[in-house]
Design a protein around this motif. Sequence first.
Motif, short mmCIF file in Angstrom:
data_model
loop_
_atom_site.label_atom_id
_atom_site.label_comp_id
_atom_site.label_asym_id
_atom_site.label_seq_id
_atom_site.Cartn_x
_atom_site.Cartn_y
_atom_site.Cartn_z
N ALA A 25 43.29 41.00 107.41
CA ALA A 25 43.48 42.20 107.70
C ALA A 25 42.89 43.25 106.75
O ALA A 25 42.13 44.45 107.04
N LEU A 26 43.05 42.96 105.41
CA LEU A 26 42.46 43.89 104.24
C LEU A 26 41.05 43.93 104.58
O LEU A 26 40.45 45.09 104.22
N PHE A 27 40.27 42.77 104.42
CA PHE A 27 38.98 42.84 104.50
C PHE A 27 38.15 43.40 105.69
O PHE A 27 37.13 43.89 105.70
N THR A 28 39.04 43.29 106.77
CA THR A 28 38.57 44.00 107.85
C THR A 28 38.56 45.55 107.76
O THR A 28 37.38 46.26 108.42
N VAL A 29 39.61 46.11 107.26
CA VAL A 29 39.65 47.67 106.85
C VAL A 29 38.48 47.95 106.12
O VAL A 29 37.58 48.80 106.07
N VAL A 30 38.29 47.05 105.03
CA VAL A 30 37.17 47.35 104.04
C VAL A 30 35.97 47.21 104.55
O VAL A 30 34.84 47.90 104.48
N ALA A 31 35.70 46.25 105.65
CA ALA A 31 34.33 46.29 106.28
C ALA A 31 34.15 47.30 107.27
O ALA A 31 33.07 48.16 107.07
N LEU A 32 34.98 47.84 107.99
CA LEU A 32 34.85 48.84 108.88
C LEU A 32 34.87 50.36 108.36
O LEU A 32 34.33 51.03 108.82
N GLY A 33 35.80 50.31 107.32
CA GLY A 33 36.11 51.68 106.60
C GLY A 33 35.13 51.89 105.40
O GLY A 33 34.80 53.10 105.08
N GLY A 34 35.08 50.89 104.71
CA GLY A 34 34.08 51.24 103.23
C GLY A 34 32.83 50.50 103.41
O GLY A 34 31.93 51.47 103.09
N LEU A 35 32.40 49.45 103.98
CA LEU A 35 31.15 49.08 104.07
C LEU A 35 30.39 49.48 105.12
O LEU A 35 29.02 49.90 104.94
N SER A 36 30.90 49.90 106.24
CA SER A 36 30.34 50.72 107.53
C SER A 36 30.03 51.91 107.09
O SER A 36 30.98 52.49 106.39
N ARG A 37 29.01 52.48 107.40
CA ARG A 37 28.68 54.04 107.41
C ARG A 37 28.45 54.45 108.65
O ARG A 37 27.41 55.15 109.15
N ILE A 38 29.51 54.43 109.65
CA ILE A 38 29.48 55.06 110.84
C ILE A 38 29.51 56.40 110.78
O ILE A 38 30.46 57.00 110.43
N PRO A 39 28.37 57.35 111.48
CA PRO A 39 28.33 58.62 111.22
C PRO A 39 29.32 59.38 112.18
O PRO A 39 29.81 58.74 113.28
N GLY A 40 29.80 60.50 111.83
CA GLY A 40 30.71 61.44 112.74
C GLY A 40 32.08 61.61 112.29
O GLY A 40 32.26 61.11 111.00
N THR A 41 32.86 62.24 113.03
CA THR A 41 34.29 62.55 112.55
C THR A 41 35.19 61.07 112.95
O THR A 41 34.66 60.33 113.21
N GLY A 42 36.38 61.19 112.34
CA GLY A 42 37.24 60.14 112.41
C GLY A 42 37.38 59.89 113.75
O GLY A 42 37.43 58.49 114.18
#
Length: 734
Positions: A25-42
């Motif tokens: 769960a922790l690393f999924t959030v790190v992967a999708l929220g920190g490592l990914s750089r998805i452009p756009g608003t939340g």
Amino acid sequence: MTLVAGGCFYLFRYGFDRPVAAIYALFTVVALGGLSRIPGTGRQQAAVILRLLPVCWVLVTVGTYLSVRTWTAAVGMLVVGFTLAFSAVGGPRLAGAAPGLQLLYILPSFPPYDPGSLGDRLIGTTTGAVLFVAAEALLFREPAPLPYRERAARTALNAEHCATRLAAPPYALTDTDVRAARAAGQALRPLNVPEAERPAGPGVRDRALTHTGLAIRTLLSRLAQLPAGPGAGPAARQETAPDATAGPVREAELGVTAVLRAVAALAAATAACLRAGDSPSAEQEALAAARERLSEASAGTAATRAHGSLPPGGTMCAPGLPPAVLRRHAAVLEIADAALAMGAAADLAVRGRHATVELPVGHFWYARSPDPVLWWHRMHGHAGRRSVFFQNAVRMALALTAARLVAGVDTLPHGFWATLATLTLTRTTLGATWSTIRLALAGTLAGALVSAGILILAGSGTAVYAVLLPLLMLFAFTVGPVKGMGWAQGLFTVTVALVFAQLAQPTWRLAEVRILDVLVGSAIGAVFGVLAWPRGAHDEMRRAGAELLRRAAEIVVATSASVAGGAASPAPSGVPGRRSLQRAVILAESAYAQLQSEPPALGGRGRRAGPPHVVDWQETLITGHHALWGSARMLEPPLAELSPAAAESAGTLGERVAGRMLLVSAALDPGEDTPATSVPLIDPALAAFSAEPPGAPRRYYATVAWLGSLMTDLRRIAHADHTPEAGPGGADGR
């Protein structure tokens, strides 16, 4: 990220006593929220993550089952790494999500090799992703940026204003109008559009919206460059309407006015279509009819033309019309063509395959193709070593595979960190990779020292780590992205130490292992940065630009020769060399997109390879588009045979423009010993073509107008000093 990652970790670790689910769960959030750089608003990011959730499940499952053997894990890393990196061809959202998805395959590829824990892994992954989607959508909501459709609609209204001014006395634009048109065109330049709003996908609607923006910018440029009409002043009246031809000129000018009014109406209808979905089909048909009438009047033919062929005895040129009037007609017909493309593209962008506007032949080949076919076209176009997407995918896949092999064969402790370091530190250029590695190693060393101190002082006091973790998470996730790679790696090292200290007996040697892993991963990234295209998009941009201009020169020669010989092509796809130029434009566009994200290239001994804006790469791309569209227009019916003098003049002018293209191409080619800064500035005098042959038909003047616009493009490619008003795209703001 702190709320979701910390909340999920504590819920599973202390609430349900499921440490595996807590880690995932922790690393999924790190992967999708920190490592990914998805452009756009939340909200935009949340929508992308939600659609990718099934992909996350597949990656965790496949990584779990392939991890039991080193060779299967390495083969999986090669395939998955290439596939995810190459998915960047689908647009900036997929490109931004790819690094995070890579991490979700890397995480289960390392010990413990326990397929029996797949359930907990999927539970943790799903919980982390879903809660992060909810947090992105509901917490700290940002204002949405201006959508591309609204930007295009505003620019279309500016085109309506310009066309309306040109259709009424004094038949000319003011300086204020020209500046406003330039500013409107600048608003649609990719660099001025937020990455999340750029229509970059392979689907019908994204392609059509891109086509809409290009057509509107071309329309604005052509309107700003339209020669003055008969009412623009005494000099214009003397040039275009001598007494002997005043009647025919006035009659012809009525046709010009009708076309410009129809262009203004279509521009307004296009804006309404982009905003509210109203079809511009009626205005499209009205402009097509007005254009046809002006074309017949300019060519001097009867209105009863069957399928583009002249009736027996039909005249080949309009009697009594001076060359200045015919030049104006040719320019107005180009304006009408750009407006027709704009209306058709906008309707296609809004309605997709249910569009009602009749599409111009050849310009919208993708309109009736299913999405899988369009994806295949996009991937096939980049499936070669000259594509920067392909280069990046190969580089990343090989580096990750090597890291997995080293971790598996040498039983590297916590080899996951080595592979993660390879993923996060490898860049598209060797210089950027080395700079990133230096900062990362310094930050990791500092973080390891801090971690060792905390672990020694706190010992086995789990409560201390539980209290410190959320505070450090908030600090790391806030400061790290702002302060740079060194801070990010150092803070992440401390965060990781506090996480694992709550899962197993803590020891200061965890910090030592972290340094070793980052060092190994950095070395692997540096090696592949040296071996696989170390200069990134710099050389590819020059190579692609040179190839684009070579292909454009071939089309210019072939088209001008066909015009001189009175030949026509049944469809734009029949233009010789068209497919080659299309692919050259695609590769140049992808190289340009990557070049914008890279630091300036360095020359020998660390010197920069020249001023950053000596070569206008976007103008190079526009030259390719103009060559494609113009060649198709020149070879469309109605046919008009040129006199020997006019035919010789058209062929000579085409060869001259092609020769200038080859000169610029030779200066851009990285295979030559010529630096990019020596791109020749095209003398404006070269665009002043030779004296016009008497009695030339309108088709001749259309060809001359097209070749003249290409010469203007060539001058702007090497235009080093862009005024703020003109912007990076050249004097007309394209």
